[in-house]
Write a protein that holds these residues in place. Sequence first.
Motif, PDB file in Angstrom:
ATOM      1  N   ILE A 105      -9.966 -19.309 -55.091  1.00 59.64           N
ATOM      2  CA  ILE A 105     -10.073 -20.505 -56.735  1.00 59.64           C
ATOM      3  C   ILE A 105      -9.338 -21.345 -56.350  1.00 59.64           C
ATOM      4  N   ASN A 108     -11.657 -23.383 -55.377  1.00 59.82           N
ATOM      5  CA  ASN A 108     -13.111 -24.579 -56.573  1.00 59.82           C
ATOM      6  C   ASN A 108     -12.176 -24.927 -57.746  1.00 59.82           C
ATOM      7  N   ASP A 123     -12.699 -20.459 -63.942  1.00 60.72           N
ATOM      8  CA  ASP A 123     -13.045 -20.007 -62.526  1.00 60.72           C
ATOM      9  C   ASP A 123     -12.715 -18.344 -63.509  1.00 60.72           C
ATOM     10  N   THR A 125     -12.390 -15.631 -61.492  1.00 60.77           N
ATOM     11  CA  THR A 125     -12.201 -15.113 -60.573  1.00 60.77           C
ATOM     12  C   THR A 125     -11.268 -14.241 -60.748  1.00 60.77           C
TER      13      THR A 125
END
Length: 227
Positions: A105, A108, A123, A125
């Motif tokens: 994370i 990214n 994101d 996630t």
Amino acid sequence: MYIKNDFLYGIENQTKVEKRMPARISGYEGASYRGQCDKKTIVPVITMVLYYGTDRKWTAPKNLKSLIKVPDNLDKYVNDTKANVFEIAWLTDEQIAKFTSDYKIVANFFVNKRKNKDYIPDDKTTIKHVDEILKFLSVMTGDSRYEEILSDKEGVSNMCDVAQRLEDRGIEKGIKEGLSLGGNQMIYSLVEDKSISIEKGAQKLGISAEKLRANMINAGYKCPDME
């Protein structure tokens, strides 16, 4: 420094390029080896530099000999120290996909920040360690809002949630600043474009939703239907 698989690891987190990083690493690793002198076994020391800069790649020397002038006849006697630099914001999608922890994370986030300075986290996630990630982002970006979210972190499960909290805080700040200047128009505009509900706007002004609706209409604003 921490030990894993009979290696001693050191991690340096950098947001800016450090010209003399190899010299710093030489000192860190030397101290680590010195601290092992009374042990039965000496384990290797590895230092990794995680660079989070988004405006440029790492441009400083990555080994000690690049920093010092060594006479040719003495070169073989001078130990060299390498800086293992990882440019996080320049990782590829394939490299990021290999991470299995929350660091995926983080990586990214910085890659997208490099590509777009105004990047809004998207994101989805799931974040396993919310406290650690938000505190880390606060330090590495210099944006205290990430850590401030910890005060109301309930419901934060991914970076989309974080982005929403940042947006909400921005709206809330704008409301407070607008009200401090006596500007009801701030509330009217936010209700009109549906940034906040008419009920919330009324609460901020200390009046009923019906009264706010009437005031907006009288002031020439379009008022969404009340829930």
